[in-house]
Design a protein around this motif. Sequence first.
Motif, PDB file in Angstrom:
ATOM      1  N   ASN A 155       0.827  -1.204   0.000  1.00 51.51           N
ATOM      2  CA  ASN A 155       0.000   0.000   0.000  1.00 51.51           C
ATOM      3  C   ASN A 155       0.856   1.246   0.000  1.00 51.51           C
ATOM      4  OD1 ASN A 155      -2.265  -1.479   0.051  1.00 51.51           O
ATOM      5  ND2 ASN A 155      -2.921  -0.900   2.099  1.00 51.51           N
ATOM      6  N   SER A 156       0.430   2.219  -0.739  1.00 56.30           N
ATOM      7  CA  SER A 156       1.101   3.513  -0.691  1.00 56.30           C
ATOM      8  C   SER A 156       1.003   4.057   0.718  1.00 56.30           C
ATOM      9  CB  SER A 156       0.432   4.471  -1.673  1.00 56.30           C
ATOM     10  OG  SER A 156       0.635   5.797  -1.260  1.00 56.30           O
ATOM     11  N   ILE A 157       2.130   4.545   1.207  1.00 53.53           N
ATOM     12  CA  ILE A 157       2.150   5.047   2.583  1.00 53.53           C
ATOM     13  C   ILE A 157       1.306   6.302   2.708  1.00 53.53           C
ATOM     14  CG2 ILE A 157       3.658   6.113   4.289  1.00 53.53           C
ATOM     15  CD1 ILE A 157       5.820   4.239   3.462  1.00 53.53           C
ATOM     16  N   ARG A 158       1.345   7.091   1.684  1.00 54.11           N
ATOM     17  CA  ARG A 158       0.651   8.368   1.755  1.00 54.11           C
ATOM     18  C   ARG A 158      -0.837   8.231   1.512  1.00 54.11           C
ATOM     19  NH1 ARG A 158       1.730  12.040  -2.441  1.00 54.11           N
ATOM     20  NH2 ARG A 158       1.122  14.086  -1.773  1.00 54.11           N
ATOM     21  N   PHE A 159      -1.214   7.405   0.569  1.00 57.55           N
ATOM     22  CA  PHE A 159      -2.611   7.322   0.184  1.00 57.55           C
ATOM     23  C   PHE A 159      -3.346   6.174   0.856  1.00 57.55           C
ATOM     24  CE2 PHE A 159      -2.815  10.528  -3.017  1.00 57.55           C
ATOM     25  CZ  PHE A 159      -1.548  10.598  -3.550  1.00 57.55           C
ATOM     26  N   ARG A 160      -2.621   5.295   1.492  1.00 56.95           N
ATOM     27  CA  ARG A 160      -3.210   4.120   2.144  1.00 56.95           C
ATOM     28  C   ARG A 160      -4.027   3.268   1.178  1.00 56.95           C
ATOM     29  NH1 ARG A 160      -2.677   4.423   7.761  1.00 56.95           N
ATOM     30  NH2 ARG A 160      -1.844   6.445   8.334  1.00 56.95           N
ATOM     31  N   GLU A 161      -3.595   3.242  -0.063  1.00 54.97           N
ATOM     32  CA  GLU A 161      -4.294   2.403  -1.053  1.00 54.97           C
ATOM     33  C   GLU A 161      -3.264   1.549  -1.732  1.00 54.97           C
ATOM     34  OE1 GLU A 161      -7.297   5.703  -2.738  1.00 54.97           O
ATOM     35  OE2 GLU A 161      -6.490   4.258  -4.171  1.00 54.97           O
ATOM     36  N   ASP A 188       7.519   7.660  -0.123  1.00 54.37           N
ATOM     37  CA  ASP A 188       6.493   6.630  -0.225  1.00 54.37           C
ATOM     38  C   ASP A 188       7.089   5.398  -0.885  1.00 54.37           C
ATOM     39  OD1 ASP A 188       4.128   5.281  -0.363  1.00 54.37           O
ATOM     40  OD2 ASP A 188       3.004   6.927  -1.253  1.00 54.37           O
ATOM     41  N   PHE A 189       7.806   4.610  -0.102  1.00 50.90           N
ATOM     42  CA  PHE A 189       8.569   3.487  -0.655  1.00 50.90           C
ATOM     43  C   PHE A 189       7.775   2.589  -1.589  1.00 50.90           C
ATOM     44  CE2 PHE A 189      11.535   5.013   2.045  1.00 50.90           C
ATOM     45  CZ  PHE A 189      11.565   4.538   3.346  1.00 50.90           C
ATOM     46  N   PRO A 190       6.623   2.088  -1.133  1.00 54.71           N
ATOM     47  CA  PRO A 190       5.920   1.138  -1.997  1.00 54.71           C
ATOM     48  C   PRO A 190       5.584   1.740  -3.356  1.00 54.71           C
ATOM     49  CG  PRO A 190       4.961   1.135   0.194  1.00 54.71           C
ATOM     50  CD  PRO A 190       5.900   2.282   0.141  1.00 54.71           C
ATOM     51  N   LEU A 191       5.215   3.000  -3.353  1.00 59.28           N
ATOM     52  CA  LEU A 191       4.825   3.614  -4.614  1.00 59.28           C
ATOM     53  C   LEU A 191       6.043   3.805  -5.517  1.00 59.28           C
ATOM     54  CD1 LEU A 191       2.366   4.489  -6.005  1.00 59.28           C
ATOM     55  CD2 LEU A 191       2.452   6.690  -4.845  1.00 59.28           C
ATOM     56  N   ILE A 192       7.148   4.237  -4.926  1.00 64.50           N
ATOM     57  CA  ILE A 192       8.364   4.400  -5.730  1.00 64.50           C
ATOM     58  C   ILE A 192       8.760   3.062  -6.340  1.00 64.50           C
ATOM     59  CG2 ILE A 192      10.769   5.103  -5.747  1.00 64.50           C
ATOM     60  CD1 ILE A 192      10.277   6.679  -3.237  1.00 64.50           C
ATOM     61  N   GLN A 193       8.759   2.044  -5.500  1.00 62.48           N
ATOM     62  CA  GLN A 193       9.145   0.712  -5.983  1.00 62.48           C
ATOM     63  C   GLN A 193       8.234   0.264  -7.116  1.00 62.48           C
ATOM     64  OE1 GLN A 193      10.561  -0.531  -1.588  1.00 62.48           O
ATOM     65  NE2 GLN A 193       8.822  -1.582  -2.443  1.00 62.48           N
ATOM     66  N   THR A 194       6.954   0.467  -6.908  1.00 69.82           N
ATOM     67  CA  THR A 194       5.998   0.023  -7.927  1.00 69.82           C
ATOM     68  C   THR A 194       6.265   0.706  -9.249  1.00 69.82           C
ATOM     69  OG1 THR A 194       4.352  -0.179  -6.182  1.00 69.82           O
ATOM     70  CG2 THR A 194       3.545  -0.230  -8.438  1.00 69.82           C
ATOM     71  N   VAL A 195       6.407   2.015  -9.221  1.00 75.65           N
ATOM     72  CA  VAL A 195       6.627   2.748 -10.460  1.00 75.65           C
ATOM     73  C   VAL A 195       7.869   2.243 -11.173  1.00 75.65           C
ATOM     74  CG1 VAL A 195       7.248   4.981 -11.420  1.00 75.65           C
ATOM     75  CG2 VAL A 195       5.456   4.843  -9.715  1.00 75.65           C
ATOM     76  N   VAL A 196       8.966   2.154 -10.446  1.00 73.86           N
ATOM     77  CA  VAL A 196      10.224   1.768 -11.084  1.00 73.86           C
ATOM     78  C   VAL A 196      10.152   0.339 -11.599  1.00 73.86           C
ATOM     79  CG1 VAL A 196      12.661   1.361 -10.710  1.00 73.86           C
ATOM     80  CG2 VAL A 196      11.586   3.363  -9.719  1.00 73.86           C
ATOM     81  N   VAL A 197       9.646  -0.550 -10.770  1.00 73.29           N
ATOM     82  CA  VAL A 197       9.654  -1.951 -11.163  1.00 73.29           C
ATOM     83  C   VAL A 197       8.736  -2.219 -12.344  1.00 73.29           C
ATOM     84  CG1 VAL A 197       8.979  -4.249 -10.422  1.00 73.29           C
ATOM     85  CG2 VAL A 197      10.382  -2.842  -8.949  1.00 73.29           C
ATOM     86  N   ILE A 198       7.543  -1.682 -12.289  1.00 82.00           N
ATOM     87  CA  ILE A 198       6.619  -1.959 -13.399  1.00 82.00           C
ATOM     88  C   ILE A 198       7.159  -1.387 -14.688  1.00 82.00           C
ATOM     89  CG2 ILE A 198       4.343  -1.534 -14.328  1.00 82.00           C
ATOM     90  CD1 ILE A 198       3.164  -1.869 -11.746  1.00 82.00           C
ATOM     91  N   ASN A 199       7.707  -0.186 -14.577  1.00 74.94           N
ATOM     92  CA  ASN A 199       8.287   0.392 -15.770  1.00 74.94           C
ATOM     93  C   ASN A 199       9.386  -0.476 -16.346  1.00 74.94           C
ATOM     94  OD1 ASN A 199       7.169   3.164 -16.195  1.00 74.94           O
ATOM     95  ND2 ASN A 199       9.045   3.137 -17.371  1.00 74.94           N
ATOM     96  N   THR A 200      10.252  -0.954 -15.467  1.00 75.03           N
ATOM     97  CA  THR A 200      11.344  -1.806 -15.925  1.00 75.03           C
ATOM     98  C   THR A 200      10.788  -3.062 -16.569  1.00 75.03           C
ATOM     99  OG1 THR A 200      12.582  -0.990 -14.046  1.00 75.03           O
ATOM    100  CG2 THR A 200      13.485  -2.869 -15.209  1.00 75.03           C
ATOM    101  N   VAL A 201       9.807  -3.640 -15.923  1.00 75.72           N
ATOM    102  CA  VAL A 201       9.207  -4.847 -16.481  1.00 75.72           C
ATOM    103  C   VAL A 201       8.674  -4.574 -17.881  1.00 75.72           C
ATOM    104  CG1 VAL A 201       7.234  -6.390 -16.285  1.00 75.72           C
ATOM    105  CG2 VAL A 201       8.624  -5.926 -14.293  1.00 75.72           C
TER     106      VAL A 201
END
Lengths: 301, 308, 577
Positions: free
Chosen positions: B78-84, B269-282
């Motif tokens: 979950n995004s730390i900031r948005f709780r989603e 917002d770690f989870p969100l940063i990770q998600t953006v970078v990883v999905i993009n890389t994928v």
Amino acid sequence: MITDQARANVPAARLMGALGVFRMVPEGLRGVPRIPFAIFVLFVAVAVVGPYITPQDPFQQSLQTRLAPPAWAGGSTDNLLGTDSLGRDVLSRLMKGARIALAIGVTTAIAAGILGAALGMIAGFSGGAIDYLLMRLTDGMIAMPFLVVALAIAVVLPPSIKTLVAILIFFGWAGYARIIRSTVLQLREAEFIQLAKVAGCSSRRILWRHISPNVTNTFVVLFTLQLATVIIAEASLSFLGMGVPPPEPSWGLMLSDGRRFVDTAWWISVFPGVAITLVVLSVNMLGDWLRVRLDPKFRQV
Amino acid sequence: MYVYIFNRLVGAAVTVFLVLTLVFFLVRLSGDPVALMADPYFDEDDIQALREDLGLDGTVAEQYLVFLGNVVRGDFGNSIRFREPALNLYLDRMPATLKLMVFGVFFAIGLGIPIGVIAGVSPGSRIDGVARTGALLGQAVPSFWLGIMLILLFAVQLGWLPTSGEHGLKSMILPGITLGSFSIAAMTRLTRSTVLDIWDTEYVRLLMVKGLPRRLVIWKHVVKNAALPVMTLASLQMIAFLSGSVIVEQIFAWPGVGRVAVEAVFSRDFPLIQTVVVINTVLLVLMNLAVDLAYVAIDPRIRFTAAR
Amino acid sequence: MDDRGYWTRRRITRRVALRSAGFGAAGLAGAALFGCGGDDEEQAPAAPATTAQPAGTAAAGGTAAAVAPGARPSASSGHVDIAQSSLDTQPGDPHLGTSGIQEPIRYATNTSLFTLTVEGERVIAVADSIEAAEDFLSYVVKVREGLTFTNGDPITGEDVKFSMDRVAAMGSGKASWTRKFSSHELIDPMTVKVVQTQVEPTAFLSVRGLYTVPKNYTEGLNDGPWAETKFGEAPIGVGPYRLTENRIGVLETFEAHDGYLLGAPFVKTITVHVVPELTTKIAQLQTGEVDIVQGLLADQMDQVTSISGGKIVSSFGAGSSELTYFDIMKPDSPFNDVRVRKALAHAVNRQEIIDTLYRGQAILQNSLHVKFPATTGYDEVLAKNEPFPYDPQTAKQLLDAAGYGAGFQTQITTYDTSTSPGTPQMMEAVSNYLSQVGVISPVRFMEAGQYVGQFREKTLTGMGPISFGGLADDFAVVYETHFLGNTGPEAAAPFSYDDWQEGDDLWRAITKETDVEKREQMSKDLLRMLSRDRVPNLTLVAPHALLGLGPRVADFPRPPAQPYLSHLEHIRLEDGA
């Protein structure tokens, strides 16, 4: 017969030969695109000498004369290109900025080059799992979105030129590594290496004498491209607030700071903007030319 | 053939895994986001409760293993900031950025190929020089500057286009151009060299001897031969597009992934940063794979000599 | 008679604030002009929805722009677009908001027990009266009759109690709420009693902004007792507007609630757009894509006024900037010596900063945080006179006397946000002034989040800015959050690096003091001691918060000391817009 003196000179001569310098220089700069070359030389000259001859101190504030226009547009001759929002002389900052741009570009290129070369050679010579992992890593580094990850790192480290260079090196080594590795692989197979081995030359010697010259060409091309990339990358990071920290007058920062004055004090951003464009354009064109000259294989890249 | 695909897929997976790990640890270097979010009057218990709530308790190594386990199941946290769920946030914003990216690619191709052809048919001439210089301009002007200039000219002065925001096709033009201009140079270069390549081939000469107009011959062949290299290039340029979109979306108030990424970085917002970078890389890795496979399918000669 | 002390009386009721035609946005002057109603008597409420003056009608003798502020339209109409740099996470739920940037939602869609009028006066709103018990260990809130939520539900004591329970259970401010209040009881259908944990005459000030949410509606969402997720998606409040659309990172749309207790808004629908880039915002104003732009710097004023019909409105002294001396308690630091701190205050030419960097759009910040008469502790002498006028000579003498005649090395750490956009530049200017008396302080940039985090963890050294927005109600409250030291039994101030026994002792005495006059005097004394003798911060300037208005907007009055986008109900369009 080899005299002592000759023996002393041999290492130096060998080094230069290994670096392929002798191959390049006699060919000269015949056919180099002249305007880009001139701009590039001017840029380097300003970078090297400029900071010693700036008309004003680039850091000297003067709140009372802030946002003054260039001399020909109503300003004073004290500030030929006008002053910025803290009253500092734009021309002096522009000159200092050249040095910052060149310094960052050269440092990054050399460091990334060395790091990339080392890893590339390790990959090329080791083969197997190490090669595989390193190559997957370079794939990943190239696929990672530069600005997002660079920002994530920049936010953590203390803002400084060193941090910026570290980040650029972090993203820069992968390209070099790939090229080195493929060169190594090709040459490993090449006949004359086999022959040299059979003849009893040591691996290290093979490396120096045969691989280095080929690699140098690639590196020179990559260097020029890196300089251009670095200048633009720094501008982008400055826009997000994470480039070279103030009050150092990097061109990217001047451009970014000046953008809110586009309507009113255009000189603050237009001059660094033009400088960036001209230098990057020239460097790219020189890079193109070098590419064709040094190795037609690169035409496709 | 299938072995090749399988090997490449495995390679892609390894790449993504390495990137994931790298980003996970890099991002956590930035310290404790809980400190940023906590009410000044929270005491240690409250802060610890908040940490547990967000999954930020435990050592980094522990968090990493938990994270890996979740990612495999498609849970990016979950995004730390948005709780989603971070993934949902990303997917919500992705279409907007995708629109810009596609527009940008078409713009780059639409401008880059003609310029490349013009340059290629008369290599070494002044036209060639001017064309290539023009194409290089797109890379030499920092994109935020280009964006601002475009807004001032086309929206404010001329009033032809909206300044910003996502409101349909017209609002896509300026940000799309800003995003795509970086790639024009590469497209031009590629097209030009393709033209130079085919210029001397027997086949072309034959066609010209037969009397076909030169222009027709060139265009037909450029289109045919350039298709694959252009695709490769387009996919490579997509890499630059996420970085580019960070800036473009900021200037044009475009609600895409780039802006989300920047906000996520600044708020740790770690989870969100990770998600953006990883999905993009994928996405990029898969895109590269698809292009490579296309090459192989079309030109079997390339199959195993590609020094990958 | 003035507004001060209003809140330290035991009983506060609704009263009419007298308004005069031609009242402008200079809240400071206005606050001093205020007529008073009798504090302790019941007054007839300003009849909201039935006021006959339609928008745009000239008040007696004035021009269209000078409509008597008390006048409200009979119905709202028209649409306005606003551009703001960021709305953060746009929480629809007022109890979950954390930062001022989110204000448009909260102020627009909610009203608390008492609220701030656009003239900068605090007026009771949802409450009919708030009365503190004689022992100051509890207070009683009587809810106003006849009010409704934006969905038509009537507001009762149950809703107020429910809202308090909700804050205590899941609100973002629950830690500070539960520290001060132990329980809320419903005494009768329209009355709530709040029990405090300690004697504190102004307890409800320090946690002002209780937003009332409807109990029936919230429970009816079937999302647990507090509807933590669902309420924010479709919030109902008691404000002038209702949130109708909330696209995170893109925009928020509001629709007017004509039955609002303080009168119908002028504009019917408002959209606040998220536009991060300043140049884009101004471009939007220039093309007419938006009507109002937030977060302008003084340098950008010309760009707005050069638009035909463009104007600037400002919230007086909204910013509040000072440099904290992080090393004040370290014995071997130069900042440990008060002479050094005073010297640095003499070294900065604040007026020049105001004249040049802020183009006159700022005031000297002479007394920490207490800039307006409305705050308890306000002292006119302190406010009007610079404690340490620009005087590099005296600065050098003081440094010499302290043993730093040769100067010393330190640093200024700073950051950049859209609500205090001029900060980095000001820091560079300050660094320049300091270098002229021998104090070398390179400006080090840090990303805002990192800065706030380290500030709270007390790991910063040298100096760094801290800015406080908003109108302070009571200096004791300000002291508690910004200056309270670490050695007392209370929670130390989160923003304080200082540990000043004398001040803390006086503060403790003030919080227990129930006599209004004495309290006022003690607050003034503490403020004077802090500003003139202790000098824990280097106070700088208080910039006005500037907003740009396009030709369609006739006026958007701003309360003083308000850096955020509040009071949307006062936006007025030109005739025919």
